[in-house]
Each structure stands twice: as structure tokens, then as C-alpha cells.
Design a protein around this motif. Sequence first.
Motif, PDB file in Angstrom:
ATOM      1  N   ASP A 122       0.820  -1.214   0.000  1.00  0.00           N
ATOM      2  CA  ASP A 122       0.000   0.000   0.000  1.00  0.00           C
ATOM      3  C   ASP A 122       0.856   1.268   0.000  1.00  0.00           C
ATOM      4  O   ASP A 122       0.572   2.228   0.706  1.00  0.00           O
ATOM      5  CB  ASP A 122      -0.939  -0.013   1.213  1.00  0.00           C
ATOM      6  CG  ASP A 122      -1.953   1.134   1.168  1.00  0.00           C
ATOM      7  OD1 ASP A 122      -2.246   1.618   0.053  1.00  0.00           O
ATOM      8  OD2 ASP A 122      -2.411   1.566   2.246  1.00  0.00           O
ATOM      9  N   VAL A 123       1.931   1.271  -0.785  1.00  0.00           N
ATOM     10  CA  VAL A 123       2.788   2.456  -0.826  1.00  0.00           C
ATOM     11  C   VAL A 123       3.404   2.592  -2.213  1.00  0.00           C
ATOM     12  O   VAL A 123       3.777   1.602  -2.850  1.00  0.00           O
ATOM     13  CB  VAL A 123       3.879   2.408   0.271  1.00  0.00           C
ATOM     14  CG1 VAL A 123       4.806   1.215   0.086  1.00  0.00           C
ATOM     15  CG2 VAL A 123       4.685   3.696   0.313  1.00  0.00           C
ATOM     16  N   GLY A 124       3.436   3.829  -2.697  1.00  0.00           N
ATOM     17  CA  GLY A 124       4.103   4.131  -3.953  1.00  0.00           C
ATOM     18  C   GLY A 124       5.013   5.328  -3.758  1.00  0.00           C
ATOM     19  O   GLY A 124       4.994   5.972  -2.699  1.00  0.00           O
ATOM     20  N   ILE A 125       5.830   5.644  -4.759  1.00  0.00           N
ATOM     21  CA  ILE A 125       6.719   6.807  -4.679  1.00  0.00           C
ATOM     22  C   ILE A 125       6.594   7.645  -5.948  1.00  0.00           C
ATOM     23  O   ILE A 125       6.331   7.122  -7.029  1.00  0.00           O
ATOM     24  CB  ILE A 125       8.198   6.400  -4.479  1.00  0.00           C
ATOM     25  CG1 ILE A 125       8.662   5.395  -5.546  1.00  0.00           C
ATOM     26  CG2 ILE A 125       8.422   5.844  -3.081  1.00  0.00           C
ATOM     27  CD1 ILE A 125      10.152   5.092  -5.506  1.00  0.00           C
ATOM     28  N   ILE A 126       6.776   8.958  -5.773  1.00  0.00           N
ATOM     29  CA  ILE A 126       6.775   9.901  -6.908  1.00  0.00           C
ATOM     30  C   ILE A 126       7.818  10.979  -6.631  1.00  0.00           C
ATOM     31  O   ILE A 126       8.125  11.281  -5.473  1.00  0.00           O
ATOM     32  CB  ILE A 126       5.394  10.572  -7.113  1.00  0.00           C
ATOM     33  CG1 ILE A 126       4.856  11.132  -5.780  1.00  0.00           C
ATOM     34  CG2 ILE A 126       4.406   9.625  -7.758  1.00  0.00           C
ATOM     35  CD1 ILE A 126       3.632  12.027  -5.934  1.00  0.00           C
ATOM     36  N   PRO A 127       8.355  11.591  -7.692  1.00  0.00           N
ATOM     37  CA  PRO A 127       9.263  12.725  -7.486  1.00  0.00           C
ATOM     38  C   PRO A 127       8.484  13.947  -7.013  1.00  0.00           C
ATOM     39  O   PRO A 127       7.249  13.944  -7.004  1.00  0.00           O
ATOM     40  CB  PRO A 127       9.848  12.985  -8.885  1.00  0.00           C
ATOM     41  CG  PRO A 127       9.233  11.985  -9.803  1.00  0.00           C
ATOM     42  CD  PRO A 127       8.103  11.332  -9.101  1.00  0.00           C
ATOM     43  N   PHE A 128       9.218  15.005  -6.628  1.00  0.00           N
ATOM     44  CA  PHE A 128       8.546  16.283  -6.387  1.00  0.00           C
ATOM     45  C   PHE A 128       7.915  16.697  -7.718  1.00  0.00           C
ATOM     46  O   PHE A 128       8.572  16.675  -8.751  1.00  0.00           O
ATOM     47  CB  PHE A 128       9.543  17.341  -5.910  1.00  0.00           C
ATOM     48  CG  PHE A 128       8.877  18.567  -5.360  1.00  0.00           C
ATOM     49  CD1 PHE A 128       8.625  18.689  -4.005  1.00  0.00           C
ATOM     50  CD2 PHE A 128       8.472  19.596  -6.210  1.00  0.00           C
ATOM     51  CE1 PHE A 128       7.979  19.816  -3.505  1.00  0.00           C
ATOM     52  CE2 PHE A 128       7.826  20.723  -5.720  1.00  0.00           C
ATOM     53  CZ  PHE A 128       7.578  20.834  -4.358  1.00  0.00           C
ATOM     54  N   PRO A 129       6.626  17.070  -7.728  1.00  0.00           N
ATOM     55  CA  PRO A 129       5.930  17.312  -8.997  1.00  0.00           C
ATOM     56  C   PRO A 129       6.455  18.554  -9.732  1.00  0.00           C
ATOM     57  O   PRO A 129       7.016  19.461  -9.109  1.00  0.00           O
ATOM     58  CB  PRO A 129       4.476  17.524  -8.568  1.00  0.00           C
ATOM     59  CG  PRO A 129       4.391  17.108  -7.147  1.00  0.00           C
ATOM     60  CD  PRO A 129       5.743  17.233  -6.563  1.00  0.00           C
ATOM     61  N   ALA A 130       6.263  18.573 -11.028  1.00  0.00           N
ATOM     62  CA  ALA A 130       6.670  19.708 -11.851  1.00  0.00           C
ATOM     63  C   ALA A 130       5.841  20.941 -11.509  1.00  0.00           C
ATOM     64  O   ALA A 130       4.672  20.836 -11.155  1.00  0.00           O
ATOM     65  CB  ALA A 130       6.499  19.357 -13.323  1.00  0.00           C
ATOM     66  N   SER A 131       6.476  22.106 -11.615  1.00  0.00           N
ATOM     67  CA  SER A 131       5.791  23.347 -11.262  1.00  0.00           C
ATOM     68  C   SER A 131       6.099  24.431 -12.294  1.00  0.00           C
ATOM     69  O   SER A 131       7.265  24.615 -12.657  1.00  0.00           O
ATOM     70  CB  SER A 131       6.257  23.803  -9.874  1.00  0.00           C
ATOM     71  OG  SER A 131       5.646  25.008  -9.513  1.00  0.00           O
ATOM     72  N   GLY A 132       5.073  25.107 -12.748  1.00  0.00           N
ATOM     73  CA  GLY A 132       5.296  26.220 -13.662  1.00  0.00           C
ATOM     74  C   GLY A 132       5.483  25.770 -15.104  1.00  0.00           C
ATOM     75  O   GLY A 132       5.595  24.586 -15.397  1.00  0.00           O
ATOM     76  N   PRO A 133       5.564  26.735 -16.032  1.00  0.00           N
ATOM     77  CA  PRO A 133       5.596  26.434 -17.465  1.00  0.00           C
ATOM     78  C   PRO A 133       6.801  25.619 -17.919  1.00  0.00           C
ATOM     79  O   PRO A 133       6.692  24.760 -18.774  1.00  0.00           O
ATOM     80  CB  PRO A 133       5.593  27.829 -18.121  1.00  0.00           C
ATOM     81  CG  PRO A 133       5.909  28.803 -17.039  1.00  0.00           C
ATOM     82  CD  PRO A 133       5.481  28.191 -15.757  1.00  0.00           C
ATOM     83  N   GLY A 134       7.984  25.859 -17.344  1.00  0.00           N
ATOM     84  CA  GLY A 134       9.166  25.082 -17.760  1.00  0.00           C
ATOM     85  C   GLY A 134       9.470  23.971 -16.791  1.00  0.00           C
ATOM     86  O   GLY A 134      10.609  23.516 -16.671  1.00  0.00           O
ATOM     87  N   GLY A 135       8.439  23.504 -16.081  1.00  0.00           N
ATOM     88  CA  GLY A 135       8.652  22.627 -14.938  1.00  0.00           C
ATOM     89  C   GLY A 135       9.105  21.224 -15.267  1.00  0.00           C
ATOM     90  O   GLY A 135       8.835  20.699 -16.336  1.00  0.00           O
ATOM     91  N   LYS A 136       9.809  20.612 -14.316  1.00  0.00           N
ATOM     92  CA  LYS A 136      10.205  19.212 -14.439  1.00  0.00           C
ATOM     93  C   LYS A 136      10.246  18.591 -13.042  1.00  0.00           C
ATOM     94  O   LYS A 136      10.552  19.272 -12.065  1.00  0.00           O
ATOM     95  CB  LYS A 136      11.547  19.080 -15.148  1.00  0.00           C
ATOM     96  CG  LYS A 136      12.610  20.067 -14.729  1.00  0.00           C
ATOM     97  CD  LYS A 136      13.869  19.947 -15.583  1.00  0.00           C
ATOM     98  CE  LYS A 136      13.817  20.857 -16.795  1.00  0.00           C
ATOM     99  NZ  LYS A 136      15.117  20.977 -17.487  1.00  0.00           N
ATOM    100  N   GLN A 137       9.880  17.323 -12.973  1.00  0.00           N
ATOM    101  CA  GLN A 137       9.876  16.642 -11.675  1.00  0.00           C
ATOM    102  C   GLN A 137      11.298  16.595 -11.099  1.00  0.00           C
ATOM    103  O   GLN A 137      12.275  16.638 -11.854  1.00  0.00           O
ATOM    104  CB  GLN A 137       9.313  15.234 -11.843  1.00  0.00           C
ATOM    105  CG  GLN A 137       7.829  15.243 -12.225  1.00  0.00           C
ATOM    106  CD  GLN A 137       7.358  13.880 -12.707  1.00  0.00           C
ATOM    107  OE1 GLN A 137       7.900  13.344 -13.667  1.00  0.00           O
ATOM    108  NE2 GLN A 137       6.364  13.329 -12.043  1.00  0.00           N
ATOM    109  N   ALA A 138      11.405  16.501  -9.782  1.00  0.00           N
ATOM    110  CA  ALA A 138      12.724  16.605  -9.150  1.00  0.00           C
ATOM    111  C   ALA A 138      12.863  15.647  -7.973  1.00  0.00           C
ATOM    112  O   ALA A 138      11.903  15.383  -7.249  1.00  0.00           O
ATOM    113  CB  ALA A 138      12.964  18.041  -8.677  1.00  0.00           C
ATOM    114  N   VAL A 139      14.081  15.137  -7.810  1.00  0.00           N
ATOM    115  CA  VAL A 139      14.458  14.289  -6.676  1.00  0.00           C
ATOM    116  C   VAL A 139      15.728  14.880  -6.078  1.00  0.00           C
ATOM    117  O   VAL A 139      16.646  15.267  -6.801  1.00  0.00           O
ATOM    118  CB  VAL A 139      14.709  12.834  -7.148  1.00  0.00           C
ATOM    119  CG1 VAL A 139      15.420  12.009  -6.080  1.00  0.00           C
ATOM    120  CG2 VAL A 139      13.392  12.174  -7.538  1.00  0.00           C
ATOM    121  N   THR A 140      15.759  14.982  -4.746  1.00  0.00           N
ATOM    122  CA  THR A 140      16.975  15.428  -4.066  1.00  0.00           C
ATOM    123  C   THR A 140      17.893  14.231  -3.858  1.00  0.00           C
ATOM    124  O   THR A 140      17.445  13.198  -3.374  1.00  0.00           O
ATOM    125  CB  THR A 140      16.642  16.018  -2.681  1.00  0.00           C
ATOM    126  OG1 THR A 140      15.716  17.080  -2.832  1.00  0.00           O
ATOM    127  CG2 THR A 140      17.888  16.539  -1.989  1.00  0.00           C
TER     128      THR A 140
END
Length: 421
Positions: A281-299
Motif C-alpha cells: 500500500d505504498v508508492g513513490i513519486i518525485p517532487f511534482p513539476a511546477s510552472g511552465p518550464g517545470g520538471k519533476q525533481a528528486v533530491t
Amino acid sequence: MSAMRNTNWDRRTVLRAAMGLAAAGGLAACGSNNGRGGGSGSGTSLTQYFHAYGEAGTEQAVKRYAKAYDKADVSTQWITGSNFESKLFSALLTDNAPDVFEFHPQIQLVKSGQVADLTDIIEPVKDDFNQADIASHTIDGKIWGVRMIDDPQFFYYRKSMLEDAGIEPPTTLDELVEAAAKLTTSKVKGVFLGNSVTPVMNPLIWSTGADTLDDKNQIAYHTDAVADGLGKLRTMFKEGHLLLDAPADWWDPSAITQGLVAIQWCGMWAMPVIEKALGDDVGIIPFPASGPGGKQAVTNGGWSMFVNAKSKHLDEAKEYVKWLWIDQKEYQEDWALSYGFHIPPRTSLAESADKLKTGLAAEGVKLFNEFGHFDNPAWTQAMIVALEGVVADAVRKGGSAEAALDKADRTVNRELKKLFG
């Protein structure tokens, strides 16, 4: 590894103060008990500093590795509490300074002459390291530290809670804001970004397509899209959809495992504990994209081993670091995979790590490779603290995001001038 994994937060201020004092030349000795043993047959005693990792067995593992080394008597200072950096940097100014210590690549350590050049021990195996790690530890053409573990950080989410609310895992920040609202009930908060919300400041910047600094070491985070993103974090905060009083902070998975929150920012180190508690019962996702030039992000966090350039046993300390973190692949693999999940920085070990080849762990590796952002050694402690101030002012207090970013700019530019002229 969890317990002290909040390397960016409360302790940054302490470290900045310690480094300021270091520059001024004045911190008193921390006392004469440096924890050094009586010496081995070689007559050399070395001390190494580690912060207290949260996973069971970590302290015993570090001491077991040290005991197996027969060319020096290596004692370990296992530093508990939330002030590892202040204790480390205080000690580095005294006669009781550690010979070897873990930290993160930071340009001021090099410029202040605090860390030894390790190029000669890393160069022969450089190609077997993640090249992004090599790059982040290379300053002025020399390599200054050996990466021990890479630690991706991303969102964990409860599949059943999202399904019950009729929502898909968010891929944009707008969707995360909507999800936080729908997932918040009288008993459960939608999202946990850490008690201070500061852990996601850098991922927020990256999610817009911006960065902390550009390749000329100039401010790159102050954009309209970042200001807009801060407004979205403020919305979640103001509407009461963020968990803000978790019993343990973001680096500990208890908020999601105890059902206090539906989506939590945390690290890959917590994955075995989370899967044990929640099963499928668990999944993972990157930090979601934000704004017009956005891209997902992982630290990509992590820890590296450094040698104190002022050690009285400099050559012996380098030899020990080479033995443990370059030659002893069995110990390196044990450290990365037996006490939580971490990605080995050695390519050969990462490729042979069976525990990371299936299920959620394999997804974590994929996110790391696809969306990961590594340390920028020019991004200093004072700069990190300045952006924490942006979160405090714009998200928690509800002030103008532009004004908060302007205030941070003044600190960051002052630091950049000190470092680069």
C-alpha cells in the motif's frame, strides 16, 4: 540513513555560527576526552566522527569495520543529538580534532584548508564512481572526499488513501495542492513536507526548471515560477492540509506508517521500514513539476568521508579511508544495503545490488537516475539558511514571496562575493 538526515535544517544555523567562529579563529576546546584508543601495534591512533544514523545496527557496523583495520587503532565518535555539525566544527578547531569525518562536499572546507586532497587515492578508481558524485567533490581540479552513500529523497504515498479519494499520484504542483485538500480529513493530513516545510525548498526550485546557482555561480533560484510555487506551498499551509506537528521529522517515516498523513517527503533509507509497515500500500513519486518550464525533481542527499588536512597522522588517515571506502567493497555494500536502502556510489556495487533491482527500490533507483539533483559544493551553509528563511517568511508567515527572495539574495550574494570575488 534517518535519524540525523535533516542535514539542511535546524542545525544549519549552528554550523554557520561555528564556521563564522572558525574564520575568526576562536572556539575553545571541547574538552580533552577525544575517545582515542590506546593504539595498535603500529602505534598510530585515529579518530573518526559520524553523526548518529537512525537505523539499528549502524553504529555497530562502523565500529566493526574500524576494528578490522590492523594498521592503526581507529576509534569512533558516534555523535547523537541534533548538533553534529556544531560538534564537528568545534572539534576541528582544537587539538582533539578528528582525523577522519563524514560530511557533505562544501567549497569553504577546501578554501579554509580544512580537508585533505584525496585525488591520489580516488583517481585509480574514479571511473567506478557515479560521475555526478565525482563532479560534486571536485574543486579546483582536485577530489576532496569519498562518497559513501547516495540518498535520493522523494514522496511516499498511501495507494489506498489516494484511491479512496479518487485521485491519481500528483505529477504537477497544482495537482499536489488539490490532492492535499482532498486527502485531508479530521484524522489524516494530506501532505507532510517536514515540520518546518524547509526540506522541499530545493526540490521546489528544481521543479520549476530553475536551480540554486547557475554555472557561473550566480543566483538562479529567484524566478517568477519559484515565487509562484512558494504561493502554492503557502496555500497548503494556510488551508491546514499540511502535517506540521509530526512526532518525528520528515527523515523518519513514522508519519506515513502511523497513518497521520497520506503523502510524505522522505528518503530511500526509510523504504524497508515503510514497506514492512504498509506492504504493497505504498508508492513513490518525485517532487511534482511546477510552472511552465517545470520538471519533476528528486533530491540526492548522502554522506561522504573527508580527511582532516591538519591531522597529525595525515598519511595514515588517508590510508585508512582508502582501505575502508575504496578497497573494502564488502563493507561498502553492507553500509549501503543492510541498514535501510541507499544507492552505492560505486557503479559496480550499484549494478550488483540485488536488493535495489526489484519493486519499490528499483523505482527509487529509476527516479534517482532520471530526476536526481546532486550536491553543489558552492551552495554553502549560509545560503541554505537564507532559503530556509524564505520558507519561513513566505510559506509559514504568509509574507511576500518576492520580498523573501530579495532578502535571501542579499545573503547569497554576500557569500558568493566572499567565495568568488
